[in-house]
Design a protein around this motif. Structure first.
Motif, PDB file in Angstrom:
ATOM      1  N   GLY A 141      52.340  48.304  37.299  1.00 51.27           N
ATOM      2  CA  GLY A 141      51.097  48.779  37.891  1.00 51.27           C
ATOM      3  C   GLY A 141      49.946  47.834  37.642  1.00 51.27           C
ATOM      4  O   GLY A 141      49.021  47.727  38.455  1.00 51.27           O
ATOM      5  N   SER A 142      49.999  47.103  36.512  1.00 49.76           N
ATOM      6  CA  SER A 142      48.906  46.192  36.165  1.00 49.76           C
ATOM      7  C   SER A 142      48.939  44.885  36.952  1.00 49.76           C
ATOM      8  O   SER A 142      47.977  44.119  36.899  1.00 49.76           O
ATOM      9  CB  SER A 142      48.954  45.881  34.668  1.00 49.76           C
ATOM     10  N   SER A 151      48.043  46.428  41.184  1.00 55.57           N
ATOM     11  CA  SER A 151      46.680  45.944  41.370  1.00 55.57           C
ATOM     12  C   SER A 151      46.533  45.168  42.677  1.00 55.57           C
ATOM     13  O   SER A 151      45.479  45.229  43.323  1.00 55.57           O
ATOM     14  CB  SER A 151      46.276  45.061  40.184  1.00 55.57           C
ATOM     15  N   ASP A 203      46.054  47.662  45.371  1.00 51.93           N
ATOM     16  CA  ASP A 203      44.678  48.156  45.359  1.00 51.93           C
ATOM     17  C   ASP A 203      43.741  47.189  46.085  1.00 51.93           C
ATOM     18  O   ASP A 203      42.898  47.601  46.899  1.00 51.93           O
ATOM     19  CB  ASP A 203      44.188  48.337  43.925  1.00 51.93           C
ATOM     20  N   ARG A 206      43.438  48.807  36.594  1.00 53.97           N
ATOM     21  CA  ARG A 206      44.892  48.737  36.442  1.00 53.97           C
ATOM     22  C   ARG A 206      45.278  47.927  35.203  1.00 53.97           C
ATOM     23  O   ARG A 206      46.322  48.158  34.604  1.00 53.97           O
ATOM     24  CB  ARG A 206      45.506  48.070  37.671  1.00 53.97           C
ATOM     25  N   TYR A 238      51.759  52.093  28.752  1.00 51.40           N
ATOM     26  CA  TYR A 238      52.026  52.054  30.192  1.00 51.40           C
ATOM     27  C   TYR A 238      53.501  52.354  30.452  1.00 51.40           C
ATOM     28  O   TYR A 238      53.854  53.076  31.401  1.00 51.40           O
ATOM     29  CB  TYR A 238      51.663  50.687  30.776  1.00 51.40           C
ATOM     30  N   GLU A 279      43.278  50.409  30.951  1.00 52.46           N
ATOM     31  CA  GLU A 279      43.151  51.825  31.310  1.00 52.46           C
ATOM     32  C   GLU A 279      42.350  52.623  30.277  1.00 52.46           C
ATOM     33  O   GLU A 279      42.613  53.792  30.051  1.00 52.46           O
ATOM     34  CB  GLU A 279      44.541  52.441  31.497  1.00 52.46           C
TER      35      GLU A 279
END
Length: 364
Positions: free
Chosen positions: A149-150, A154, A157, A47, A216, A50
């Motif tokens: 998302g980073s 994460s 996840d 994440r 991103y 990429e």
């Protein structure tokens, strides 16, 4: 796959609500070896970076982890405290204060656990604490006001990677972001007013957010837009004219383009243009850490002054300020509505009234 089982479970065991707080992370010590271990975990996250895996792993282990850890270790050493990592020390205080606040405000039992996405305490160990407390309902609160998302992605996840190993899953909820929550905006504005009361106002107020690669954003990450909204709402709360406040992005990595304008270049340009006084706040961080205490407070201050600026001050993160913790407690309660620990027979009428007021404020 070998699952995490609960053969010792007894149906008479009391259940509780679990709150999992998650921040980015920190090395265990400011020594080079520990910093290298931490950076290896962080920069191996798909994440975060990429790139195609093989070229990136070769670059990471062949170059970056051979050179960067020593420099980063020196930076960590400059901000390390006798109690340990500033981020972890502050996060532990946040956890303790939220545990006390929720114990007071909830009619049912609650257990608050703290995790770092990278390093210790790990997400797996914090979830194990909640499992041991028989938390059958878990709310995950990533301490990132703006979604990326980073960061927030994460955390999702890491949590789901651990839970997919459990035989008996808890009911799960996840806080996606709180970039425009009224309590968050109010707390930021109050912290700036407090700083002004002690230091006066500068010519310019700079909102510096952590950067992400521009690619991103172009692929649909909402982070840039949410940073813009946070800064605008705070400026409106402070009744600042548009020429008084600005937004920039810090902490870029590598040669690719990241979100602009860059904080360091902005401050150097201002110093060269004759701007004499600047105040900087980093609203994307819920607790002070390396990026605020070393990069913003020290490194960027020096860049501004060397370019011709004179007065530079950093406005600390919300940390364990009372209004910040109250906002986080409110956020937790709003996201846990309908669960028995909140809405049992002992629920206080005043607390229910506060929730209704917050819901109206969010809709306004």
């Amino acid at each position: 796959m070998s699952f995490v089982n609960t053969p010792e479970y007894h149906h008479a065991t009391p259940e509780c609500l679990g709150i999992l707080l998650v921040n980015l992370g920190t090395p265990d010590t400011p020594k080079t070896a520990d910093v290298r271990r931490y950076l290896a975990e962080f920069l191996s996250d798909r994440r975060v970076v990429e790139m195609a895996r093989l070229p990136w792993m070769l670059l990471l282990h062949g170059v970056i982890l051979r050179t960067r850890p020593a420099r980063s270790a020196a930076a960590y050493q400059s901000i390390w405290t006798p109690e340990g990592s500033p981020l972890l020390v502050i996060a532990e205080r946040q956890k303790a204060a939220l545990q006390q606040a929720l114990d007071t405000r909830l009619p049912g039992p609650v257990k608050v656990a703290l995790a770092m996405r990278y390093g210790n305490p790990s997400v797996a160990s914090a979830l194990a604490q909640l499992k041991a407390a028989n938390a059958r309902r878990v709310l995950v609160l990533p301490l990132y006001p703006q979604y990326s998302g980073s960061t927030t992605g994460s955390v999702f996840d890491a949590v789901t990677d651990e839970l997919r190993r459990w035989r008996w899953l808890p009911e799960l909820r996840f806080v996606n972001q709180y970039h425009d929550a009224p309590g968050y905006i109010d707390a930021l504005a109050a912290s700036i007013r407090t700083h002004w009361a002690e230091h006066g106002q500068a010519e310019r107020l700079l909102f510096s957010f952590h950067g992400i690669p521009k690619a991103y954003f172009e692929q649909g990450d909402p982070y840039h837009c949410q940073c813009q909204k946070t800064a605008r709402l705070v400026a409106e709360r402070l009744d600042l004219s548009r020429e008084r406040w600005f937004l920039s992005f810090q902490s870029r990595l590598g040669k690719s383009e990241w979100l602009r304008p860059y904080t360091d270049l902005t401050l150097k340009e201002w110093g060269a243009q004759g701007v004499k006084s600047v105040q900087v706040i980093s609203p994307g961080f819920s607790a002070d850490c390396l990026e605020t205490l070393e990069e913003i407070s020290i490194e960027n201050r020096d860049l501004f002054r060397e370019a011709g600026g004179e007065s530079y001050s950093y406005i600390p993160c919300l940390n364990d300020n009372a209004d910040h913790l109250e906002m986080l407690a409110d956020l937790i309660l709003d996201h846990c509505c309908g669960w028995p620990e909140l809405d049992g027979p002992a629920a206080d009428a005043a607390e229910l009234s506060k929730r209704a007021e917050r819901a109206q404020a969010m809709e306004a």
